[in-house]
Design a protein around this motif. Structure first.
Motif: not given
Length: 355
Positions: A27-50
């Motif tokens: 089927d293909g699958l979206n798994i809840k909790g598995v994401e790509v995160m764009a991090s500006p730098a270590k410890g900083e708030k994410s720019l965007l998640n998908a």
């Protein structure tokens, strides 16, 4: 210079379960909790998640590299599907940040491949592949055995599901193996037809149409004279006819042994594997006719999915396409393993081996 990077997040509460592997296999699958995160730098708030989408494993030959490439074209943000390039562009207007994210893409892709590989290495994958091979071998044999046979494909619409003793037939249609119409008959049940999402037939449509008793001989004898009766889910169609004949005291000479179920064949060929958590076993889920048609023929389902003649013709097209896949496949029957001969000087033991 920017320290921005793409990070693969795995925030699941439990390890990867086999049933997730099985679902993704078809089927293909979206798994809840598995994401790509764009991090500006270590410890900083994410720019965007998908969210990460795991594509159907079979479609890409269980190859983690191919699957990762496809996955990166179908990231999801809410209801929106977005490719990784557009994701990076959306993260920031700062060119240095975008450049850093692009630079980290290769490492991120490698990590995604490792995640997907856990799906492809599952013990359930050989079960899926074996089922597909068995289905192709079965279809290959059907293609040989059914040549020149009188095949009639039937579909029935009714007031309710076949297990309901009060259900009545309101349309019966049949065509030959080439899709030529043999009959297409609306049936007047003698009362107002209740609304049902499984058909589009109304009371007005059956006004002036014959009762099942009046139409029975043509329906029954066309099926009786067929070498093979084809249907998508033979059990329900046969049950409609058998119960109707019993209820209305009609002759019934049809033999279920001459019926062939296209749904069972499509289930083995493309069905999604599921884990039955209560009974603890794997099973293949039977696809709907519309889904099987679109996957195997690789084109949209034609006409109305709730019209008996349209469904019968679609079943024939699907069946012929499956036969073609079986014919073109290289799969061969598995030869039984040869028993290893045991050498012995005991004449009684040697005699026992011959039995």
């Amino acid at each position: 210079m920017s320290n921005a990077q793409l990070i693969l997040l795995d925030k699941r509460n439990q390890p990867l379960k086999e049933y997730l592997v099985a679902v993704a296999a078809s089927d293909g699958l979206n798994i809840k909790g598995v994401e790509v995160m764009a991090s500006p730098a270590k410890g900083e708030k994410s720019l965007l998640n998908a969210n990460i989408y795991i594509p159907p494993l079979e479609k890409f030959d269980y190859n983690p590299k191919k699957l990762a490439v496809e996955s990166l074209t179908k990231l999801t943000i809410g209801e929106e599907i977005i490719a990784i390039e557009a994701f990076i562009e959306r993260c920031s207007e700062d060119e240095a940040v975008r450049a850093a994210l692009k630079k980290s893409l290769a490492r991120f892709t490698k990590n995604l491949e490792k995640l997907i590989k856990t799906f492809c290495d599952s013990d359930v994958i050989p079960l899926i592949q074996e089922s597909r091979n068995d289905a192709l071998f079965k279809l290959k044999n059907h293609a040989k055995d059914l040549k020149g046979k009188n095949i009639v494909c039937i579909d029935i619409e009714a007031t309710n599901i076949s297990t309901d003793p009060e259900a009545d037939i309101i349309q019966v249609s049949a065509c030959d193996i080439n899709g030529k119409e043999l009959f297409n008959q609306l049936i007047n049940p003698g009362y107002d037809i209740p609304e049902n999402e499984k058909h589009n037939i109304t009371t007005d449509m059956v006004q002036g149409e014959p009762s099942l008793t009046e139409a029975w001989d043509q329906i029954h004898d066309t099926l009786l004279n067929a070498d093979i009766v084809l249907a998508y889910s033979t059990e329900s169609d046969f049950m409609y006819l058998e119960k109707s004949a019993e209820k209305k005291l009609l002759r019934f000479e049809l033999d279920y042994n001459t019926w062939l179920d296209a749904a069972e064949l499509s289930k083995d060929l493309i069905g999604a594997m599921r884990w039955h958590s209560e009974k603890m076993y794997w099973f293949f889920k039977t696809p709907k006719l519309t889904h099987a048609y679109e996957v195997i023929l690789e084109k949209p389902f034609p006409g109305d999915a709730h019209d008996a003649l349209a469904d019968a013709r679609a079943t024939v097209d699907l069946f012929n396409a499956m036969l073609e896949k079986g014919t073109q496949s290289k799969v061969e029957e598995k030869k039984p393993k040869k028993k290893q001969e045991q050498i012995t000087n005991n004449p009684f033991a040697a005699l026992a081996q011959l039995k």
